[in-house]
Design a protein around this motif. Structure first.
Motif, PDB file in Angstrom:
ATOM      1  N   GLU A  78     -21.022  -3.295  26.679  1.00 31.91           N
ATOM      2  CA  GLU A  78     -22.019  -2.249  26.474  1.00 31.91           C
ATOM      3  C   GLU A  78     -21.942  -1.863  25.006  1.00 31.91           C
ATOM      4  O   GLU A  78     -21.192  -2.464  24.235  1.00 31.91           O
ATOM      5  N   LYS A  79     -22.701  -0.863  24.590  1.00 30.02           N
ATOM      6  CA  LYS A  79     -22.728  -0.496  23.181  1.00 30.02           C
ATOM      7  C   LYS A  79     -21.315  -0.167  22.676  1.00 30.02           C
ATOM      8  O   LYS A  79     -20.608   0.636  23.275  1.00 30.02           O
ATOM      9  N   ASN A  80     -20.927  -0.807  21.582  1.00 26.40           N
ATOM     10  CA  ASN A  80     -19.621  -0.602  20.932  1.00 26.40           C
ATOM     11  C   ASN A  80     -18.428  -0.985  21.811  1.00 26.40           C
ATOM     12  O   ASN A  80     -17.303  -0.561  21.548  1.00 26.40           O
ATOM     13  N   PHE A  81     -18.661  -1.775  22.856  1.00 25.85           N
ATOM     14  CA  PHE A  81     -17.587  -2.197  23.759  1.00 25.85           C
ATOM     15  C   PHE A  81     -17.686  -3.716  23.928  1.00 25.85           C
ATOM     16  O   PHE A  81     -18.678  -4.227  24.445  1.00 25.85           O
ATOM     17  N   TYR A  82     -16.631  -4.413  23.487  1.00 26.19           N
ATOM     18  CA  TYR A  82     -16.610  -5.870  23.543  1.00 26.19           C
ATOM     19  C   TYR A  82     -15.316  -6.359  24.198  1.00 26.19           C
ATOM     20  O   TYR A  82     -14.268  -5.742  24.053  1.00 26.19           O
ATOM     21  N   ASP A 140     -14.007  -7.533  10.525  1.00 28.57           N
ATOM     22  CA  ASP A 140     -15.195  -8.218  10.018  1.00 28.57           C
ATOM     23  C   ASP A 140     -16.421  -7.944  10.882  1.00 28.57           C
ATOM     24  O   ASP A 140     -17.500  -7.674  10.377  1.00 28.57           O
ATOM     25  N   LYS A 141     -16.236  -7.962  12.182  1.00 24.63           N
ATOM     26  CA  LYS A 141     -17.365  -7.820  13.108  1.00 24.63           C
ATOM     27  C   LYS A 141     -17.952  -6.411  13.096  1.00 24.63           C
ATOM     28  O   LYS A 141     -19.182  -6.230  13.094  1.00 24.63           O
ATOM     29  N   LEU A 142     -17.089  -5.395  13.080  1.00 26.07           N
ATOM     30  CA  LEU A 142     -17.548  -4.019  13.278  1.00 26.07           C
ATOM     31  C   LEU A 142     -17.372  -3.115  12.068  1.00 26.07           C
ATOM     32  O   LEU A 142     -18.039  -2.095  11.966  1.00 26.07           O
ATOM     33  N   PHE A 143     -16.446  -3.468  11.179  1.00 26.74           N
ATOM     34  CA  PHE A 143     -16.094  -2.545  10.086  1.00 26.74           C
ATOM     35  C   PHE A 143     -16.095  -3.246   8.725  1.00 26.74           C
ATOM     36  O   PHE A 143     -15.135  -3.163   7.976  1.00 26.74           O
ATOM     37  N   PRO A 196     -11.864   1.616  10.394  1.00 33.45           N
ATOM     38  CA  PRO A 196     -11.750   2.757  11.313  1.00 33.45           C
ATOM     39  C   PRO A 196     -10.724   3.760  10.800  1.00 33.45           C
ATOM     40  O   PRO A 196      -9.840   3.414  10.001  1.00 33.45           O
ATOM     41  N   ASP A 197     -10.840   4.993  11.240  1.00 34.21           N
ATOM     42  CA  ASP A 197      -9.906   6.038  10.816  1.00 34.21           C
ATOM     43  C   ASP A 197      -8.595   5.971  11.582  1.00 34.21           C
ATOM     44  O   ASP A 197      -7.575   6.490  11.118  1.00 34.21           O
TER      45      ASP A 197
END
Length: 256
Positions: free
Chosen positions: A58-62, A78-81, A86-87
């Motif tokens: 789902e959104k933001n869930f892989y 690489d894929k998301l950030f 991320p913090d």
């Protein structure tokens, strides 16, 4: 809004992962990348012999097919950030303890360590069980949820500082009444040998590694001792595993 990356080693369908997501969903923008399959005891392995594929749940869930926790964090960069890290990286909540020498085998700890390699404050969460076959339905997940939220919030608000290239390894007792937090050292796990030899239908021999009882050496201020007495164990761990106390003696021995 803080960006929170979550992974685990019990797979994308694990109850502990669901609890962790629910615990921190109001603290920031949550991204989840978890192994497609159970990856306990995979340690800090990266998959370099085959391609890996992100599958969107789902959104933001892989789920990462077929990746390790370290793969999940590594490839997320690489894929998301691509532009902003991320913090915080959260790994867990593991269905079972990760104390003492077990952290060397732990995929849960490795997910957090991979975050530390990338310069991100990271926490590994594990829910201690009464026995290895304790089903998720018999775990007090509400305690785990509150603790995960509390510690994550404190790190995000910088009330807790996680030094560069370190992580927090958190173990939560499976009891209704928790006495509080204890900052601990890694305990001394007592291992046996549990390997089962079998024959497959073609008469070929194979082994299946089993599970060991959670036995440990009695030591003050250890993670095992804290859990035994009803406290949450928080152990700071670092990537640098150099045995500094041996450097001088070893150098002297080599030069003699």
């Amino acid at each position: 809004m803080p960006k929170i990356l979550i992974t685990n080693d019990d797979s994308f369908e694990a109850k502990g992962l669901e609890v962790l997501i629910d615990a921190v969903k109001d603290l920031g923008e949550v991204y989840i990348v978890a192994p497609a399959h159970h990856k306990s005891a995979c340690s800090h392995s990266l998959t370099i012999t085959k391609p890996l594929r992100f599958v969107e749940i789902e959104k933001n869930f892989y789920k990462l097919d077929d990746g390790t926790p370290a793969d999940c964090v590594y490839l997320s960069m690489d894929k998301l950030f691509k532009n902003d890290k991320p913090d915080i990286v959260l790994s867990g909540i593991n269905h079972g303890a990760n104390m003492g020498e077990d952290v060397n085998y732990s995929g849960t700890a490795a997910g957090a360590f991979e975050g530390a390699i990338h310069g991100i404050p990271s926490i590994a969460f594990s829910q201690v069980l009464k026995s290895y076959d304790t089903p998720p339905t018999e775990v007090n997940w509400e305690n785990a949820k509150k603790i995960a939220k509390d510690l994550t919030e404190k790190v995000l608000k910088r009330k807790i500082n996680i030094p560069h290239r370190q992580i927090l390894n958190v173990n939560i007792p499976n009891t209704k009444e928790i006495k509080g937090y204890k900052v601990t050292k890694l305990g001394y796990r007592l291992y046996g040998f549990d390997a089962h030899k079998h024959l497959n239908p073609r008469g070929e021999e194979y082994y299946w590694i089993g599970l060991h009882p959670l036995k440990f050496k009695e030591e003050d201020n250890s993670d095992f001792n804290a859990i035994k007495n009803g406290f949450i164990s928080i152990t700071p761990l670092k990537l640098d595993i150099t045995a500094y106390e041996s450097l001088k003696e070893l150098q002297t021995s080599i030069n003699d």
